[in-house]
Design a protein around this motif. Structure first.
Motif, PDB file in Angstrom:
ATOM      1  N   SER A 152       3.128 -14.596  -3.287  1.00 32.53           N
ATOM      2  CA  SER A 152       3.021 -14.106  -1.910  1.00 32.53           C
ATOM      3  C   SER A 152       3.604 -15.108  -0.935  1.00 32.53           C
ATOM      4  CB  SER A 152       1.561 -13.822  -1.555  1.00 32.53           C
ATOM      5  OG  SER A 152       1.068 -12.711  -2.266  1.00 32.53           O
ATOM      6  N   ALA A 153       3.351 -16.396  -1.179  1.00 32.00           N
ATOM      7  CA  ALA A 153       3.892 -17.438  -0.301  1.00 32.00           C
ATOM      8  C   ALA A 153       5.413 -17.452  -0.353  1.00 32.00           C
ATOM      9  CB  ALA A 153       3.326 -18.797  -0.692  1.00 32.00           C
ATOM     10  N   ASN A 188       6.233  -6.525   2.489  1.00 29.09           N
ATOM     11  CA  ASN A 188       5.531  -5.618   1.577  1.00 29.09           C
ATOM     12  C   ASN A 188       5.368  -6.244   0.195  1.00 29.09           C
ATOM     13  OD1 ASN A 188       4.877  -2.706   2.578  1.00 29.09           O
ATOM     14  ND2 ASN A 188       6.815  -3.211   3.558  1.00 29.09           N
ATOM     15  N   ARG A 189       6.371  -7.012  -0.246  1.00 29.05           N
ATOM     16  CA  ARG A 189       6.240  -7.705  -1.526  1.00 29.05           C
ATOM     17  C   ARG A 189       5.129  -8.743  -1.467  1.00 29.05           C
ATOM     18  NH1 ARG A 189       9.759  -7.480  -5.553  1.00 29.05           N
ATOM     19  NH2 ARG A 189       9.451  -9.663  -6.107  1.00 29.05           N
ATOM     20  N   ALA A 190       4.985  -9.416  -0.327  1.00 29.03           N
ATOM     21  CA  ALA A 190       3.903 -10.397  -0.178  1.00 29.03           C
ATOM     22  C   ALA A 190       2.541  -9.720  -0.305  1.00 29.03           C
ATOM     23  CB  ALA A 190       4.028 -11.109   1.172  1.00 29.03           C
ATOM     24  N   LEU A 191       2.380  -8.553   0.328  1.00 24.48           N
ATOM     25  CA  LEU A 191       1.123  -7.810   0.218  1.00 24.48           C
ATOM     26  C   LEU A 191       0.917  -7.277  -1.195  1.00 24.48           C
ATOM     27  CD1 LEU A 191       1.348  -5.879   3.601  1.00 24.48           C
ATOM     28  CD2 LEU A 191      -0.248  -7.723   3.041  1.00 24.48           C
ATOM     29  N   LYS A 239      -8.809   0.936  -6.906  1.00 29.28           N
ATOM     30  CA  LYS A 239      -8.441   0.917  -5.490  1.00 29.28           C
ATOM     31  C   LYS A 239      -7.365  -0.126  -5.220  1.00 29.28           C
ATOM     32  CE  LYS A 239     -11.084  -1.162  -2.504  1.00 29.28           C
ATOM     33  NZ  LYS A 239     -12.242  -1.495  -1.633  1.00 29.28           N
ATOM     34  N   TRP A 240      -7.524  -1.327  -5.783  1.00 24.73           N
ATOM     35  CA  TRP A 240      -6.542  -2.386  -5.553  1.00 24.73           C
ATOM     36  C   TRP A 240      -5.224  -2.096  -6.251  1.00 24.73           C
ATOM     37  CZ3 TRP A 240      -6.619  -6.033  -1.982  1.00 24.73           C
ATOM     38  CH2 TRP A 240      -7.833  -6.331  -1.382  1.00 24.73           C
ATOM     39  N   TYR A 268       2.313  -0.771  -1.696  1.00 24.02           N
ATOM     40  CA  TYR A 268       3.167  -1.797  -1.090  1.00 24.02           C
ATOM     41  C   TYR A 268       4.458  -1.974  -1.891  1.00 24.02           C
ATOM     42  CZ  TYR A 268      -0.785  -3.131   1.866  1.00 24.02           C
ATOM     43  OH  TYR A 268      -1.801  -3.131   2.783  1.00 24.02           O
ATOM     44  N   TYR A 269       4.359  -1.856  -3.187  1.00 23.64           N
ATOM     45  CA  TYR A 269       5.547  -1.962  -4.044  1.00 23.64           C
ATOM     46  C   TYR A 269       6.532  -0.845  -3.728  1.00 23.64           C
ATOM     47  CZ  TYR A 269       8.158  -2.524  -8.461  1.00 23.64           C
ATOM     48  OH  TYR A 269       9.129  -2.714  -9.408  1.00 23.64           O
ATOM     49  N   LEU A 270       6.025   0.369  -3.530  1.00 26.51           N
ATOM     50  CA  LEU A 270       6.870   1.510  -3.203  1.00 26.51           C
ATOM     51  C   LEU A 270       7.568   1.302  -1.858  1.00 26.51           C
ATOM     52  CD1 LEU A 270       7.878   4.389  -3.744  1.00 26.51           C
ATOM     53  CD2 LEU A 270       5.770   5.246  -2.692  1.00 26.51           C
ATOM     54  N   PHE A 271       6.826   0.823  -0.835  1.00 26.61           N
ATOM     55  CA  PHE A 271       7.434   0.571   0.473  1.00 26.61           C
ATOM     56  C   PHE A 271       8.541  -0.473   0.367  1.00 26.61           C
ATOM     57  CE2 PHE A 271       3.221   1.825   2.678  1.00 26.61           C
ATOM     58  CZ  PHE A 271       3.563   3.158   2.562  1.00 26.61           C
TER      59      PHE A 271
END
Length: 260
Positions: free
Chosen positions: A64-65, A92-95, A118-119, A126-129
């Motif tokens: 994420s960093a 979005n990749r960070a999330l 859920k996670w 987020y991966y799709l976005f």
């Protein structure tokens, strides 16, 4: 050999090797189930796939960093469309990686109360976005290159005064002014010329071609996991394996990586 040593020394390379092995197991498990293999063998392949997935999540701790740093660098790009697409993709990749880290904590037993379903849904969303932004960036770069190629072809035609080689150079704006134009035949000709121009652009820019194919293959994974388009484990495994091989190829041959 030197290229392989440099490749194997990267943690990103090890993660992508695990990814390729994971989706190869997914594809193999689907093939075994289809051909009536023993349930015990199918269970072993599924367990191996799960272990590889968990190992990948461990290798991606802290990514994420890295994604946030990439987003900070992308903010300074001069092209506003590239700046938007690349920055939003990295955010979005960070999330996505953050959700993936939570999933790793849940699956490894460090946080047993984590709602993994859920996670996982958040992670794939987020991966799709991110993939949508990547494909939008690819489409924008293809459009720019096609316009440049069309303009260059028009200049060459004006300079030579000859016909259009390979039927590509007539795909410019002047085609609409052809006498007797209009109707379905002309529309089909325009479409054919644009396809030929697209093929020429992609053939001349291998990094862009690889990025388009890789992102298009990856797109099937979140679509299936989110239930937006059920592809089945066979297609998911095949697309994941292809995109993993292409990702490994860009690490071995850095010139194949799309920049910026």
């Amino acid at each position: 050999m030197d290229a392989w040593v440099r490749f194997s020394a990267q943690s990103q390379a090890r993660e992508r090797l695990c990814r390729a092995a994971q989706y190869a197991c997914c594809l193999l498990g689907h093939a075994l189930q289809k051909h009536g293999a023993s349930p015990e063998l199918q269970k072993q392949i599924q367990q191996l796939e799960g272990h590889l997935s968990l190992g990948r999540k461990l290798l991606r701790l802290g990514n994420s960093a890295n994604a946030l740093e990439s987003a900070k660098r992308a903010v300074h790009l001069s092209d506003v469309v590239l700046r938007f697409c690349i920055t939003v993709s990295h955010l979005n990749r960070a999330l996505y990686f953050a959700c993936d880290n939570v999933l790793w904590a849940g699956k490894s037993g460090l946080a047993p109360r984590v709602d993994q379903e859920k996670w996982a849904q958040r992670s794939f969303r987020y991966y799709l976005f991110s993939l949508i932004m990547n494909l939008s960036r690819d489409a924008y770069e293809i459009r720019l290159l096609m316009e440049q190629e069309s303009a260059a072809c028009s200049r060459r035609l004006k300079g030579s005064g000859g016909g259009a080689p390979e039927g590509i150079e007539t795909g410019g704006p002047g085609l609409s002014g052809t006498p007797g134009g209009g109707g379905l035949p002309q529309l089909a000709l325009k479409f054919r010329l644009q396809i030929l121009l697209l093929a020429q652009v992609l053939r001349g820019h291998p990094p862009l071609l690889l990025d388009v194919v890789r992102n298009a293959c990856d797109l099937f994974i979140p679509l299936d996991k989110l239930g937006l388009w059920r592809c089945g484990p066979g297609i998911v495994g095949f697309c994941g394996l292809v995109s993993s091989i292409l990702s490994i190829l860009t690490l071995i041959c850095p010139w194949l990586r799309l920049k910026p």
